[in-house]
Motif scaffolding. Structure first.
Motif, short mmCIF file in Angstrom:
data_model
loop_
_atom_site.label_atom_id
_atom_site.label_comp_id
_atom_site.label_asym_id
_atom_site.label_seq_id
_atom_site.Cartn_x
_atom_site.Cartn_y
_atom_site.Cartn_z
N ARG A 17 -5.72 8.67 2.64
CA ARG A 17 -4.45 9.28 3.03
C ARG A 17 -4.58 10.02 4.36
NH1 ARG A 17 0.03 12.24 -0.52
NH2 ARG A 17 1.31 12.86 1.24
N ASP A 26 0.84 -1.20 0.00
CA ASP A 26 0.00 0.00 0.00
C ASP A 26 0.88 1.26 0.00
OD1 ASP A 26 -2.24 -1.93 1.16
OD2 ASP A 26 -3.25 -0.03 0.73
N GLN A 27 2.05 1.19 0.63
CA GLN A 27 2.97 2.33 0.62
C GLN A 27 3.70 2.41 -0.72
OE1 GLN A 27 2.36 4.23 3.01
NE2 GLN A 27 1.27 2.54 3.99
N ARG A 43 -4.27 3.34 4.36
CA ARG A 43 -5.06 2.26 3.76
C ARG A 43 -6.50 2.71 3.48
NH1 ARG A 43 -5.10 -2.94 1.31
NH2 ARG A 43 -7.08 -3.91 1.81
N LYS A 49 -3.58 2.81 -3.33
CA LYS A 49 -4.71 2.25 -4.10
C LYS A 49 -5.26 3.14 -5.19
CE LYS A 49 -6.65 4.59 -0.51
NZ LYS A 49 -6.31 4.09 0.80
N LEU A 87 -10.37 -0.53 1.69
CA LEU A 87 -9.21 0.04 1.03
C LEU A 87 -9.50 1.35 0.33
CD1 LEU A 87 -7.99 -1.77 -2.21
CD2 LEU A 87 -10.35 -1.45 -1.59
N GLY A 88 -10.75 1.76 0.33
CA GLY A 88 -11.04 3.10 -0.19
C GLY A 88 -10.66 3.33 -1.64
N MET A 89 -10.91 2.34 -2.50
CA MET A 89 -10.72 2.61 -3.93
C MET A 89 -11.94 3.29 -4.51
SD MET A 89 -8.67 -0.39 -5.87
CE MET A 89 -8.66 0.41 -7.47
N PHE A 111 -2.66 -0.32 7.74
CA PHE A 111 -1.49 0.33 7.15
C PHE A 111 -1.73 1.83 7.01
CE2 PHE A 111 -0.70 -3.74 4.46
CZ PHE A 111 -0.16 -4.37 5.56
N GLU A 112 -0.64 2.59 7.00
CA GLU A 112 -0.73 4.03 6.74
C GLU A 112 -1.54 4.27 5.47
OE1 GLU A 112 2.97 6.18 6.45
OE2 GLU A 112 3.82 5.14 8.17
N ARG A 146 7.37 5.61 15.09
CA ARG A 146 6.85 6.07 13.80
C ARG A 146 5.35 5.82 13.70
NH1 ARG A 146 8.07 7.45 8.64
NH2 ARG A 146 6.39 6.64 7.38
N TYR A 157 4.02 7.11 -3.31
CA TYR A 157 3.39 8.41 -3.54
C TYR A 157 3.16 9.22 -2.26
CZ TYR A 157 0.60 11.99 -5.74
OH TYR A 157 0.14 13.20 -6.19
N ASP A 158 2.58 8.56 -1.25
CA ASP A 158 2.23 9.32 -0.03
C ASP A 158 3.47 9.74 0.76
OD1 ASP A 158 -0.35 9.03 -0.79
OD2 ASP A 158 -0.96 7.73 0.86
N TRP A 159 4.58 9.07 0.54
CA TRP A 159 5.83 9.47 1.20
C TRP A 159 6.57 10.50 0.35
CZ3 TRP A 159 7.79 3.86 2.72
CH2 TRP A 159 7.01 3.40 3.81
N GLN A 184 8.04 15.94 -1.11
CA GLN A 184 8.49 16.02 0.29
C GLN A 184 10.01 16.08 0.24
OE1 GLN A 184 6.59 15.90 3.06
NE2 GLN A 184 4.87 14.49 2.79
N TYR A 204 5.19 12.73 -1.88
CA TYR A 204 4.50 13.99 -2.13
C TYR A 204 3.65 14.42 -0.94
CZ TYR A 204 5.93 12.94 -6.87
OH TYR A 204 6.69 12.63 -7.97
N THR A 205 3.50 15.74 -0.76
CA THR A 205 2.59 16.26 0.26
C THR A 205 1.17 16.08 -0.24
OG1 THR A 205 2.52 18.43 -0.77
CG2 THR A 205 4.28 18.07 0.83
N PRO A 206 0.18 16.24 0.65
CA PRO A 206 -1.21 16.13 0.19
C PRO A 206 -1.52 17.09 -0.95
CG PRO A 206 -1.13 16.09 2.59
CD PRO A 206 0.27 16.40 2.11
#
Ligand code: SF4
Lengths: 199, 471
Positions: free
Chosen positions: B436, A22-23, B433, A27, B409-411, B430-431, B319, A44-46, A55, A48-50
């Motif tokens: 965002r 997922d990281q 998931r 999705k 999973l929010g697709m 998961f982060e 974290r 992507y989420d790491w 980043q 780029y910022t929202p």
């Protein structure tokens, strides 16, 4: 599938464990129906910022690591969802090798099926590679599937293990479907046996 | 030589054994959904191949589909295209397809069992890691990638290296308030999110034997969250009773049962690893972190990174707490939620909805909380409506939706907003998931229902039930 024999490249250190798929590819990018074009969405989420801005401190956004093609991470890389998009994104971005202490099973197969070499090294060796690549940006290693080694120019040498079948497929870029269809007679024989079981 | 259940299934499906340790396994059932199949069908087209056994392949749409009414009109053009692509591929390649408006539509791991497609003794694959769910029937079921999906389509077989075997024995009586979900969260909490990598798990013991098929599916479903290749439970009368009479159950059922009765681990068979768990030691659990192994009992507290075993664990805990915006030492019961999601292939079967409704009956959802119930399939939805569960949920202020993966999973449009905290009956925290920046806590259906009502995690063992009110 692109064959893999040897590769020399810049190492990107990703000092995180349990990096899940997922990281690797969130999705919202799984709705496409192609196999290519996922590289822009890798991590992507790491990355780029929202608001969609890079980043600055994420490893792949640091100029010293642009063009890196070997990723080093901690244990259980690729866990979670079976999405092969994770392998496609790594490959499309330019990664040919991922080095970690352990990998999740499904990701392992997906990477192999796309010509990405996964190298398992010990925690201590990973620590060494993370340190070297963090301290000397632009740090390169040479990975050889032929003699199953990872080396740098400053004396780091590590042997790794890989199963023979996967190694052969990677070395030759073999197409598994083609290989399997050579055994069609055996599949057909199995099917007639199966049909005779009576329910 | 005595054999484990897994070894029996493995041997029964080997088409060919290679000297390098790989076996070519025959696949009895291939389930397909819209997200992981388009590139596989395309690969077949490019190589001029057909499906070898289209009749052993079944497809549906679940990941992308909206769960609102009138959902055949999909606003997201890329999602719509993916669904249309599967529709066309199934037509072109002759695959049975349960479309968005079909009475059979639902999450692929919910409809397989309920339609009787899933049988004991089968090998089952799907381009989806939670295929392990079907192991609850004593099938060898596992998730595969899209290249493998294409391989199975073309050959009905898959190359596999024999995994190691692990038995997890859960003996004794499960305490009141703890469920199948708590068994599996308790297991992952103990062995870790990679504790079973490389293994196929067989769940055994008296606490497993008394579970319904729904409970067994919940446990096998989350095998992958411990890294396992697959999870399985030996079939028994509970299993046979569940399968009997379903639409795709074997025609010659009694003959099949005769074979299925042999599918159990022999006395004295060896496993590579054994884990034993006292059912009495389990409690209702809540995850606090960003992988399913980061879990605490409802009476527990958020851990302190400084008490972690290793530097790597310390960093991972710190974290996770930063992402989850939690302080060490916070009581789990003091954590407030914004959203509640009752759904997913882990916990959206009729039994899950029944128990959640018991807790919701007569109450109102906390004013700050937005709660939704998403049945696992159209069949589950109809059954729930026939029992009046939808009315209980609606009266309490829950959203009652159409079936699909939804916020697991929010697709589709069901996602958390950044910073929102959710009690979820799904399987992955998961982060990002569920959206965002969203923060997911995994729980059982009754824990989710209780959190929806009180607005924070609540010990369901102290719940005051309300009687059914005459309307
Ligand atoms: S409900 Fe969630 S875990 Fe299950 S198949 Fe759908 S997305 Fe995957």
């Amino acid at each position: 599938m692109k064959p893999f024999r040897e590769h020399t490249g810049v190492v990107a250190p990703l000092d995180r464990s349990n990096v899940d798929t997922d990281q690797i590819i969130p999705k919202q990018f799984l709705k496409r129906i192609e196999r290519t074009g996922y590289g822009d969405f890798l991590f992507y989420d790491w990355r780029y910022t929202p608001e969609g801005k890079p980043q600055a401190d994420f490893i792949l956004n640091r100029p010293e690591y642009t063009g890196s093609s070997i990723l080093v991470a901690e244990k259980n890389f690729g866990c979670g969802s079976s999405r092969e998009h994770a392998a496609w994104a790594l490959l499309d971005y330019g990664f040919r090798v991922v080095i970690a202490p352990t990998f999740a099973d499904i990701f392992h197969t997906n990477a192999g099926n796309n010509g990405i070499l996964l190298v398992k090294l010990s925690e201590a060796q990973i620590k060494e590679l993370l340190q070297r690549s963090q301290q000397a940006p632009g740090y390169k290693v040479h990975v050889s599937l032929v003699d199953k080694t990872v080396k740098d120019d400053e004396g780091f040498v590590a042997k790794f293990e890989i199963d023979d079948f996967r190694r052969a497929c990677l070395l030759d870029g073999l197409d598994e479907i083609g290989l399997t269809l050579k055994h069609e007679n055996e599949i057909t024989a199995f099917e007639s046996k199966r049909a005779a079981r009576g329910w | 030589m005595p054999k484990t259940l897994f070894e029996k299934l493995w041997e029964q499906h080997v088409v060919r054994q290679n000297a390098d340790g790989r076996a070519l396994l025959y696949i009895d059932l291939h389930l397909v959904h819209e997200v992981t199949s388009p590139q596989a069908f395309e690969g077949l087209r490019l190589n001029g191949l057909r499906l070898r056994r289209p009749e052993l392949t079944v497809a549906t749409v679940d990941h992308n589909v909206p769960t609102t009414t009138n959902r055949s009109v999909i606003a997201d053009p890329i999602a719509a295209q993916q669904i249309e692509t599967l529709r066309r591929n199934c037509r072109d390649f002759g695959v049975r397809f349960f479309d968005i408006d079909a009475a059979e539509q639902g999450i692929v791991h919910v409809i397989g069992p309920e339609l009787g497609l899933t049988h004991p003794g089968m090998t089952i694959v799907c381009g989806d890691s939670h295929t392990s769910t079907h192991g609850a029937f004593g099938a060898l079921a596992f998730g595969i990638g899209t290249s493998e999906v294409e391989h199975v389509m073309a050959t009905q077989c898959l190359w596999q290296k024999k995994p190691k075997t692990m038995q997890i024995v859960v003996d004794g009586e499960l305490p009141l308030g703890a469920t199948a979900k708590d068994i599996v969260l308790g297991i992952i909490g103990r062995i870790g999110s990679d504790g079973a990598t490389g293994y196929v798990i067989e769940y055994r013991g008296s606490a497993i034997r008394v579970l319904s098929m729904e409970g067994r599916m919940t446990i096998c479903n989350m095998s992958i969250e411990a890294g396992a290749r697959a999870g399985m439970i030996a079939p028994d009368e509970t299993t046979f009773h569940y399968v009997r009479g379903r639409r795709f159950a074997p025609k010659n059922f009694d003959k099949a049962v005769e074979h299925w009765q042999t599918l159990r681990t022999d006395e004295g068979a060896q496993f590579d690893r054994t884990v034993t768990i006292e059912a009495a030691s389990l409690e209702p659990y809540v995850t606090w972190g960003t992988n399913p192994g980061m879990v605490a009992p409802i009476t527990g507290r958020v851990p302190d990174p400084n008490s972690a075993q290793s530097e790597a664990d310390r960093a991972a805990t710190a974290r996770a707490l930063e992402y989850m915006d939690l302080k060490p030492g916070t009581a789990m019961q003091d954590i407030a939620v914004d959203r509640v999601f009752i759904g997913s292939c882990t916990n959206a079967r009729i039994e899950d909805l029944r128990i959640a409704a018991e807790y919701a009956r007569g109450y109102r959802v906390h004013p700050r909380v937005q709660a939704m119930v998403v049945p696992g399939s159209q069949q589950v939805k109809r059954a729930a409506e026939a029992e009046g569960l939808d009315r209980i949920f609606r009266a309490a202020g829950f959203d009652w939706r159409e079936s699909g993966c939804s916020m697991c999973l929010g697709m589709n449009p069901d996602i958390l907003k950044p910073g929102e905290r959710c009690a979820s009956t799904s399987n992955r925290n998961f982060e990002g998931r569920q959206g965002r920046g969203g923060r997911t806590h995994l729980v059982s259906p009754q824990m989710a229902a209780a959190a929806a009502i009180t607005g924070h995690f609540t010990d369901v063992r102290k719940w005051q039930f309300k009687e059914a009110q005459s309307a």
